[in-house]
Design a protein around this motif. Sequence first.
Motif, short mmCIF file in Angstrom:
data_model
loop_
_atom_site.label_atom_id
_atom_site.label_comp_id
_atom_site.label_asym_id
_atom_site.label_seq_id
_atom_site.Cartn_x
_atom_site.Cartn_y
_atom_site.Cartn_z
N TYR A 132 0.85 -1.18 0.00
CA TYR A 132 0.00 0.00 0.00
C TYR A 132 0.89 1.24 0.00
CZ TYR A 132 -3.53 3.33 1.47
OH TYR A 132 -4.36 4.40 1.53
N PHE A 135 -1.32 -0.86 -5.76
CA PHE A 135 -2.04 -2.12 -5.92
C PHE A 135 -1.01 -3.23 -6.17
CE2 PHE A 135 -5.32 0.95 -7.23
CZ PHE A 135 -6.30 0.60 -6.31
N TYR A 147 -9.35 -5.07 -7.63
CA TYR A 147 -8.09 -4.40 -7.34
C TYR A 147 -7.68 -4.80 -5.92
CZ TYR A 147 -10.13 -1.49 -11.03
OH TYR A 147 -10.73 -1.04 -12.19
N TYR A 148 -6.45 -5.24 -5.75
CA TYR A 148 -6.00 -5.75 -4.46
C TYR A 148 -4.77 -5.02 -3.96
CZ TYR A 148 -8.92 -9.85 -5.38
OH TYR A 148 -9.97 -10.69 -5.65
N TYR A 149 -4.75 -4.78 -2.63
CA TYR A 149 -3.53 -4.37 -1.94
C TYR A 149 -2.92 -5.63 -1.35
CZ TYR A 149 -5.36 0.41 -2.03
OH TYR A 149 -5.84 1.62 -2.43
N ASP A 151 -1.64 -7.49 1.92
CA ASP A 151 -1.76 -7.45 3.37
C ASP A 151 -0.53 -8.10 3.97
OD1 ASP A 151 -2.39 -7.84 6.06
OD2 ASP A 151 -4.51 -8.17 5.63
N ARG A 158 -5.50 -8.42 -0.38
CA ARG A 158 -6.70 -7.93 0.31
C ARG A 158 -7.48 -7.06 -0.68
NH1 ARG A 158 -7.12 -3.08 3.88
NH2 ARG A 158 -5.08 -2.84 3.00
N ALA A 160 -9.34 -4.32 -2.38
CA ALA A 160 -9.45 -2.88 -2.19
C ALA A 160 -10.72 -2.35 -2.83
CB ALA A 160 -8.24 -2.18 -2.79
#
Length: 192
Positions: A132, A135, A147-149, A151, A158, A160
């Motif tokens: 973060y 992405f 769309y993922y960050y 973790d 995770r 988003a």
Amino acid sequence: MKLALLKKAVLVALACLSCTSCICHRPECARADELIQKNDQLLIKEGYTPAYFSGSYHNTIRHVSKGYITKEHQFATLPTARFFIVEQMEAFAKPFNEEKALHIYLQDYPFSAKNISLQFHFLDQESRPLLYPNFAQINSMQGQVTYYYWDEVTNNPRLAFSERYDQALNSYNKSKLANWKPKLKPTPKIQQ
């Protein structure tokens, strides 16, 4: 004993059939593979590495899945990530739709986001997922864009944000219109 031998023979035959049914030697499949390889070559030039490929080429070309990784690109805002994934999906579908000889082999014509799955994984220079605010992953699968960050606690992606592809395309088109400027022609000089 004969029954056990028969069961083994049937299992071996089914295993052989299931493996060979995935291999497509038909001309339309070969052409689809060529189009995918051309797209791969363009993405490789831009710094993306093809990570996997799968497709559903039975009686018709139903679905194509591709995954890519990159250390050279990153997206930290939803509008830039959306712009990226929409342009990738449209560029991937375009040659399938322009290839007239393939139209009759496409399960759905025009070939669209519901027939294409693209996954992009964004890594840092140590080959770890980007953190973060960037992405770590952007996917477009079966008409849904996610769309993922990354973790760091669970060491998993995770979610988003998620949206239907048609919504992403609509937002993309609106932003292109908002940023569109007419090309001005030079004013001719008046001779005196």
